[in-house]
Design an enzyme around this catalytic site. Sequence first.
Site, short mmCIF file in Angstrom:
data_model
loop_
_atom_site.label_atom_id
_atom_site.label_comp_id
_atom_site.label_asym_id
_atom_site.label_seq_id
_atom_site.Cartn_x
_atom_site.Cartn_y
_atom_site.Cartn_z
N SER A 97 0.50 6.67 2.36
CA SER A 97 1.13 7.71 3.18
C SER A 97 2.34 8.33 2.50
O SER A 97 3.04 7.67 1.72
CB SER A 97 1.58 7.12 4.51
OG SER A 97 0.52 6.46 5.14
N SER B 290 4.19 -1.06 3.87
CA SER B 290 4.39 -2.43 4.34
C SER B 290 4.45 -3.37 3.14
O SER B 290 3.70 -3.20 2.19
CB SER B 290 3.23 -2.87 5.25
OG SER B 290 2.97 -1.89 6.22
N GLN C 35 0.83 -1.20 0.00
CA GLN C 35 0.00 0.00 0.00
C GLN C 35 0.87 1.25 0.00
O GLN C 35 1.66 1.45 0.91
CB GLN C 35 -0.90 0.02 1.25
CG GLN C 35 -1.84 1.20 1.30
CD GLN C 35 -2.61 1.26 2.60
OE1 GLN C 35 -2.06 1.01 3.67
NE2 GLN C 35 -3.89 1.56 2.53
N GLY C 36 0.70 2.07 -1.01
CA GLY C 36 1.44 3.34 -1.08
C GLY C 36 0.49 4.52 -0.95
O GLY C 36 0.18 5.21 -1.93
N GLU D 50 -9.96 -1.75 5.27
CA GLU D 50 -8.74 -1.86 6.06
C GLU D 50 -9.03 -1.71 7.55
O GLU D 50 -8.47 -2.41 8.38
CB GLU D 50 -7.74 -0.78 5.59
CG GLU D 50 -6.39 -0.90 6.27
CD GLU D 50 -5.38 0.11 5.75
OE1 GLU D 50 -5.72 0.88 4.82
OE2 GLU D 50 -4.25 0.13 6.27
#
Lengths: 379, 307
Positions: free
Chosen positions: A131, A163, A128-129, A246
């Site tokens: 932030s 992550s 997941q990109g 999420e």
Amino acid sequence: MDLRFSDADEAFRSELRAWLARVLPGLAPQPARDDWDARRVWDTDWQRQLFDAGYAGLNWPKEYGGQAAPPSQQLVFLEETTRARAPYVGVNFVGLLHAGPTIVAEGTPEQKAAHLPKILRGDEVWCQGFSEPGAGSDLASLRTRAVRDGDHYVVTGQKIWCSYGQIGDFGELLVRTNPDAPKHKGITWLMLPMDLPGIEVRPLKTVLGSSEFAELFLDEVRVPVDCRVGEENDGWRVTNVTLAFERGTAFVSDLVDATRLVEDLAPYVTDPAHRRELGHITADLDAIWALTKRNVTQSARGVVGRGPFMIKLAYSEVCQKMGELALRVLERNVLTVNAEGPFVEERLRSLAFTIAAGTSQIQRNILSERVLGMPREPR
Amino acid sequence: MNFDLSEDQIALRDGIRALVDGRFPMSRVREGFDRSVHEELAAAGVFSLRADGFAWTDAAVVYEELGRGLVPGPLVWCFGRKRVTTGFDASLIGATLVEFLGLVDDVVALSPNEQITRVVKASEIDAAERPEEWPLDPLTPVWRTDRPIGAGNQLDESFDDLWNAGALLTAAYCVGMADRLTEMAVAYAMERQQFDRPIGSFQAVKHICADMAVRAELARASVHTAACVMDDGTTGTLARAIAGAKLMAGEAAILNGRSATQVYGGMGFTWEVDVHLYLKRAWIFETQFGGGDHHADALAATMPTRT
Ligand SMILES: Cc1cc2nc3c(=O)[nH]c(=O)nc-3n(C[C@H](O)[C@H](O)[C@H](O)COP(=O)(O)OP(=O)(O)OC[C@H]3O[C@@H](n4cnc5c(N)ncnc54)[C@H](O)[C@@H]3O)c2cc1C
């Protein structure tokens, strides 16, 4: 109101139980924590076994490899895998629990066909990109730019806290496509193929001493327009779909882990005052599990209750309580992380729970505003 | 599996809520318990739900509504009985104090240590003529007795049945209180202005309210679980479910009472605002069917020990 499972559910349970009893003894030992390539293999092998046995994507549509099973069977699956101490999602976390569900909800038929079966088979790992260094809680202030050039978006910027970034095949990527619009109105949700030229992944060392997440540097990365999920500049809405998965349902997997951990910790807890604290923690975990059952029942009927806004907040706090209890109970054995069971490591890991996927403060803001109807924070 | 209120239960909830709103407004609640309260609730079928074929989950729905309205009286002790009944835990310090003694027919004494359940006629108890002058909860009058209650008659119900039912219904009542306290705090926070805006726009206040909502919701899920297990013992471990329900609900009622007091500021410390009545009742319920410590220990006892 009734917690009885149907005969079909119970048949599903006994088949699953028998299957777990057959396959679990043959499982290879878990790889070292920081050996990400080995972890990928281990976690995706397990996912493949689930898929082959018909246990992958229980709530996903049949045409993309899922089972379209009733929600009660998802609960049975969680109960039985916990009980048997089967592996759980691991590096498949993002793909199975929020990227995949986002594609199910928002993707085109082509996108679904291209990704969903692969995620379920363990052939595709996601990261997941979202932030950025300047956009954490205020995610919508993100600045990674995407400029349209024919059939591509040319993406330049930086992501952080990604992550599984080291091993991901695809990333959920949020980019700014319209810098002139108000901040929520100029965002687009892209699927980022992680092997494109111009992507650099730099692992970050966490308090665990290992690299649980990474920085992503994006330098004129050409992402095909076909990779867009939802409309251009409608990415904030899609983001909220992802975040709902999420924060609302993905943490159920962690709840399963926590339930095991507290069972394992219990024999070390002997002092009566500590036992009493263990009782409180048990009550909290049982209650969160009960609320999960309520969420599942309600979502099957298309009702959005209060529960999904509460699970992560409650869960992250009880995990930290459990971690503190573990440290006190272990006394001087805490001096080395590997002394007794995974307790010290898990205490360290749980420091992140009230931060990752939206901090507890942000969760309380959202809950008080969306559920209780209180005045909104400045945005 | 349907872990949510059924259509019938929603109708039951709405019906009892209408009864409480209509017949037991705070003005009447503040007058306390008397026989007319008992008669009206009995006529509505509140105490005979089980005999009338309702499930424990239905009873939990009904008692949650009674708690929301803070309807006064030994309502849990009256459940399943025709005579007006109160009761107490005779194993605790202060067991010579009995709630509602002068207003009831029968008194049940429980003793968890010896698993004893006895019932005594109220008229046979040697007690003070008047209730205590300053009861903790003004809606729960207490009488001092000369000595612990005498032998009495053994009840037909087993200790466990009485204890589990009592803990469940008390917990359900506490959920209603915790939920109502959340509503009261949120409503006050939206209305009260300081620094030229509603105090509910301050994060410190919003976060208190958010935590109140979480407590009430987790407690409700625990109580509903326990009720389901009461209805069908194969769906869980009864001892664990009951302990979890009473612990979570008792704590939610107390903490939400304290939180609401804080949100109301100085008003929260007044006799006039209802919050203290809820909080005081919540404290009293800690002495009924096991307090938080008791149930936390009971839960821990269901967890593995070193062998
Ligand atoms: C282990 C871990 C894994 C992660 N994995 C990913 C990932 O895979 N992909 C990804 O995109 N992100 C990931 N994140 C990032 C995570 O979502 C952010 O860390 C989080 O949203 C908080 O942002 P921040 O770190 O910038 O903190 P900040 O936003 O700077 O917050 C710092 C503090 O200020 C408080 N604060 C900020 N704004 C407010 C406000 N309005 N009201 C009250 N308090 C406020 C916060 O609660 C916090 O206590 C991960 C984080 C962790 C710890």
